[in-house]
Scaffold this active site. Structure first.
Site, PDB file in Angstrom:
ATOM      1  CG  PHE A  80      36.828   1.490 -44.528  1.00 31.24           C
ATOM      2  CD1 PHE A  80      36.427   0.208 -44.887  1.00 31.24           C
ATOM      3  CD2 PHE A  80      36.450   2.557 -45.323  1.00 31.24           C
ATOM      4  CE1 PHE A  80      35.668   0.002 -46.041  1.00 31.24           C
ATOM      5  CE2 PHE A  80      35.696   2.367 -46.476  1.00 31.24           C
ATOM      6  CZ  PHE A  80      35.304   1.075 -46.836  1.00 31.24           C
ATOM      7  CE  LYS A 116      32.726  -1.484 -42.289  1.00 33.58           C
ATOM      8  NZ  LYS A 116      33.989  -1.175 -41.654  1.00 33.58           N
ATOM      9  CB  ILE A 151      47.753 -14.433 -42.216  1.00 38.05           C
ATOM     10  CG1 ILE A 151      49.173 -13.841 -42.112  1.00 38.05           C
ATOM     11  CG2 ILE A 151      47.096 -14.023 -43.531  1.00 38.05           C
ATOM     12  CD1 ILE A 151      50.156 -14.469 -43.107  1.00 38.05           C
ATOM     13  N   GLY A 173      44.210 -17.925 -34.148  1.00 35.95           N
ATOM     14  CA  GLY A 173      43.831 -17.545 -32.785  1.00 35.95           C
ATOM     15  C   GLY A 173      42.558 -18.213 -32.334  1.00 35.95           C
ATOM     16  CB  CYS A 184      32.645  -4.762 -37.399  1.00 36.28           C
ATOM     17  SG  CYS A 184      32.340  -3.083 -36.816  1.00 36.28           S
ATOM     18  CE  LYS A 203      27.146  -4.234 -36.859  1.00 38.62           C
ATOM     19  NZ  LYS A 203      27.366  -3.799 -38.216  1.00 38.62           N
TER      20      LYS A 203
HETATM   21  N1  LIG Z   1      32.772  -0.078 -34.003  1.00 36.18           N
HETATM   22  C1  LIG Z   1      33.476  -0.143 -35.102  1.00 36.18           C
HETATM   23  O1  LIG Z   1      34.675  -0.473 -35.082  1.00 36.18           O
HETATM   24  C2  LIG Z   1      32.876   0.198 -36.438  1.00 36.18           C
HETATM   25  C3  LIG Z   1      33.719   0.402 -37.539  1.00 36.18           C
HETATM   26  C4  LIG Z   1      33.145   0.714 -38.761  1.00 36.18           C
HETATM   27  C5  LIG Z   1      31.763   0.777 -38.887  1.00 36.18           C
HETATM   28  N2  LIG Z   1      30.969   0.534 -37.811  1.00 36.18           N
HETATM   29  C6  LIG Z   1      29.516   0.635 -37.986  1.00 36.18           C
HETATM   30  O2  LIG Z   1      29.075   1.896 -37.507  1.00 36.18           O
HETATM   31  C7  LIG Z   1      27.797   1.784 -36.870  1.00 36.18           C
HETATM   32  C8  LIG Z   1      27.881   2.227 -35.430  1.00 36.18           C
HETATM   33  O3  LIG Z   1      28.760   1.360 -34.746  1.00 36.18           O
HETATM   34  P1  LIG Z   1      29.281   1.682 -33.270  1.00 36.18           P
HETATM   35  O4  LIG Z   1      30.255   0.627 -32.921  1.00 36.18           O
HETATM   36  O5  LIG Z   1      29.669   3.107 -33.174  1.00 36.18           O
HETATM   37  O6  LIG Z   1      27.913   1.450 -32.457  1.00 36.18           O
HETATM   38  P2  LIG Z   1      27.620   1.798 -30.927  1.00 36.18           P
HETATM   39  O7  LIG Z   1      26.640   0.776 -30.482  1.00 36.18           O
HETATM   40  O8  LIG Z   1      28.883   1.972 -30.169  1.00 36.18           O
HETATM   41  O9  LIG Z   1      26.912   3.220 -30.991  1.00 36.18           O
HETATM   42  C9  LIG Z   1      25.681   3.457 -31.591  1.00 36.18           C
HETATM   43  C10 LIG Z   1      25.003   4.605 -30.862  1.00 36.18           C
HETATM   44  O10 LIG Z   1      23.828   4.993 -31.573  1.00 36.18           O
HETATM   45  C11 LIG Z   1      22.878   5.408 -30.621  1.00 36.18           C
HETATM   46  N3  LIG Z   1      21.550   5.491 -31.240  1.00 36.18           N
HETATM   47  C12 LIG Z   1      20.675   4.487 -31.542  1.00 36.18           C
HETATM   48  N4  LIG Z   1      19.568   5.002 -32.129  1.00 36.18           N
HETATM   49  C13 LIG Z   1      19.744   6.340 -32.217  1.00 36.18           C
HETATM   50  C14 LIG Z   1      18.968   7.407 -32.729  1.00 36.18           C
HETATM   51  N5  LIG Z   1      17.770   7.178 -33.268  1.00 36.18           N
HETATM   52  N6  LIG Z   1      19.451   8.662 -32.657  1.00 36.18           N
HETATM   53  C15 LIG Z   1      20.659   8.899 -32.095  1.00 36.18           C
HETATM   54  N7  LIG Z   1      21.449   7.931 -31.591  1.00 36.18           N
HETATM   55  C16 LIG Z   1      21.001   6.672 -31.649  1.00 36.18           C
HETATM   56  C17 LIG Z   1      23.017   4.394 -29.516  1.00 36.18           C
HETATM   57  O11 LIG Z   1      22.448   4.843 -28.297  1.00 36.18           O
HETATM   58  C18 LIG Z   1      24.535   4.237 -29.449  1.00 36.18           C
HETATM   59  O12 LIG Z   1      25.104   5.143 -28.513  1.00 36.18           O
HETATM   60  C19 LIG Z   1      27.383   0.315 -37.061  1.00 36.18           C
HETATM   61  O13 LIG Z   1      26.629   0.205 -38.241  1.00 36.18           O
HETATM   62  C20 LIG Z   1      28.711  -0.384 -37.225  1.00 36.18           C
HETATM   63  O14 LIG Z   1      28.590  -1.575 -37.960  1.00 36.18           O
HETATM   64  C21 LIG Z   1      31.494   0.265 -36.587  1.00 36.18           C
END
Ligand SMILES: NC(=O)c1ccc[n+]([C@@H]2O[C@H](COP(=O)([O-])OP(=O)(O)OC[C@H]3O[C@@H](n4cnc5c(N)ncnc54)[C@H](O)[C@@H]3O)[C@@H](O)[C@H]2O)c1
Length: 451
Positions: free
Chosen positions: A155, A210, A256, A259, A266, A269
């Site tokens: 989160f 989530k 709220i 903008g 996130c 998608k």
């Molecule tokens: N960014 C956010 O604020 C956030 C918050 C909560 C949840 N999430 C969720 O967490 C997940 C990751 O998000 P993120 O923003 O960190 O993504 P990101 O794109 O920044 O990082 C993902 C990483 O995974 C790597 N990767 C892909 N396939 C791989 C594999 N087989 N083995 C090892 N590494 C691999 C990519 O090269 C990349 O560096 C998503 O599902 C996202 O929805 C993101």
């Protein structure tokens, strides 16, 4: 404890650094070799307050390592966290290919018990798929190794991610195994000492939690944007309305703000993926569809105001743009409203001169070779000689600008504020024409019918 994290992006890096800081030995894996090389050299590829120092401290202490070596990673962790991307597929559903690739890798190399944790945002049923994929891979090599799969959605908020991980509001664990639940409790204990914030539930509910959280937040934003558009039409000021409703504790002040629409990696998608999951399950999600539609329209509202002000004649104009990141304190431009505005302006023949305190490199990467886009070194350089200023991200440094200097440096003294940062009366006293979001017929605000 020994922890392996697959995926060294926003979630993987923050999780790895914070878990290492609590004394765990963390190995971070990524398929992106260039990223791992940068991390090994002490370079942090993303902007996240506090992260660089945390990574340096723990890497130097030998508690945080980076590698592309999957065999080593699988051998290392009692905990195997999956934090890879789950981008939208063509139909909007979450693309699970990276998650399942990791499941296969773990199944291929596992030789002793581990708990596999899906931290990526994944649709209901994914933990079952991870379990099945690992079981199949283990069986294919004739191996019998025990393991558990748990859901542990993340989160954290970009821009405040380290703090969010260190001091979570809650830690949600979806687990069907007492052994895995106990291990998860042990992993998070250092971060929830002050009172128990661990919420344990079944795996499917955890996976849905989530999406429910992000969909609720996206709904609040779209709701306010809808109200802002109504306020403008009926001659009310959404900022007054915001305060008027936020004071009700059942509503609250957070999330709220009207903008230019929500962006980032996130909300867009995840709302799409939830819509897709609902369809697959035979349910038509009416609210979620509207949330998405309102947001798509809202991303074009500032452009509409600019176009109307200049009577559709944008060719040859230069528009200064303050803020490129989808929100302050991050360099993330995924789905950022700034991108919609830039695309529309460039398409209409305008030149965009943009400034962002940290997202410059990301913008350079995205707009390389786009003739209508250039970057300025600072906010005033962006505004110098421009025909208008548009504000898209509410960075702190934009909140109290030198209006006199702006009026003198802009060729046309007009501001299109997509974040309602200023008092309209004050801006107009400096001789600037001011357009904001949802602030109908206020003194100081330019009339903007039809936006
Ligand atoms: N960014 C956010 O604020 C956030 C918050 C909560 C949840 N999430 C969720 O967490 C997940 C990751 O998000 P993120 O923003 O960190 O993504 P990101 O794109 O920044 O990082 C993902 C990483 O995974 C790597 N990767 C892909 N396939 C791989 C594999 N087989 N083995 C090892 N590494 C691999 C990519 O090269 C990349 O560096 C998503 O599902 C996202 O929805 C993101």
């Amino acid at each position: 404890m020994r922890v392996t994290i697959f995926g060294s992006g926003y979630v993987g890096l923050v999780t790895g650094a914070c878990l290492a800081d609590a004394g765990n030995h963390v190995v971070c894996i990524d398929v992106d070799a260039a990223k791992i090389e940068r991390l090994k050299a002490g370079e942090v590829p993303i902007h996240e307050p506090g992260l660089e120092a945390l990574i340096r401290r723990n890497a130097e202490a030998g508690r945080l390592e980076f590698t592309t070596d999957v065999v080593r990673g699988v051998a290392h962790g009692l905990y195997q966290l999956i934090a890879v991307g789950t981008p939208p597929g063509e139909d909007g559903s979450a693309d699970l290919s990276h998650v399942l690739t990791v499941a296969r890798s773990i199944g291929t190399h596992l030789s002793r018990y581990c708990v596999v944790i899906t931290k990526s945002t994944v649709p209901v049923g994914t933990a079952d798929k991870v379990y099945a994929e690992m079981t199949r891979t283990l069986a294919a090599r004739g191996a019998e190794v025990e393991f558990d799969v748990v859901s542990n959605p993340e989160f954290l908020k970009e821009g405040a991610a380290v703090n969010d991980f260190m001091r979570p509001d809650r830690v949600v664990i979806g687990s069907g195994s007492a052994r895995a639940t106990e291990l998860m409790r042990a992993l998070y204990e250092p971060f929830i000492r002050n009172h128990d914030r661990l919420i344990v539930m079944d795996i499917r509910s955890s996976e849905l939690t989530k999406y429910a959280a992000n969909a609720m937040l996206a709904t609040k934003i779209s709701f306010m944007n809808e109200l802002a558009n109504i306020a403008e039409k009926v001659g009310a000021d959404i900022e007054k309305v915001r305060i008027g409703i936020g004071s009700d504790p059942r509503i609250g002040y957070s999330f709220i703000y009207p903008g230019t629409g929500y962006g980032g990696s996130c909300f867009p998608k995840d709302v799409q993926a939830l819509i897709r999951s609902a369809h697959d399950a035979g349910h038509e999600p009416q609210i979620l569809g509207a949330v998405e539609e309102v947001n798509a329209r809202q991303k074009t509202v500032l452009f509409g105001k600019i176009q109307q002000h200049f009577k559709g004649q944008l060719r040859g104009l230069t528009i200064a743009l303050w803020g490129l990141a989808f929100k302050p304190q991050t360099d993330d431009m995924r789905e950022a409203p700034s991108r919609t505005l830039i695309d529309l302006l460039v398409k209409a023949g305008a030149q965009v001169r943009a400034y962002d305190p940290v997202a410059g490199n990301e913008a350079r990467r995205l707009y390389q070779g786009v003739a209508g886009f250039e970057l300025a070194k600072n906010a005033y350089e962006a505004a110098a000689g421009a025909d208008a200023l548009a504000i898209v991200t509410e960075w702190q440094e934009f909140r109290s600008p030198d209006f006199e200097r702006l009026r003198e440096s802009l060729r046309t003294a007009v501001i299109f504020d997509g974040r309602n940062l200023y008092d309209p009366n004050m801006v107009s006293r400096f001789g600037l024409t001011y357009y904001a979001i949802g602030r109908g017929r206020q003194p100081g605000i330019a009339a903007n019918e039809g936006s």
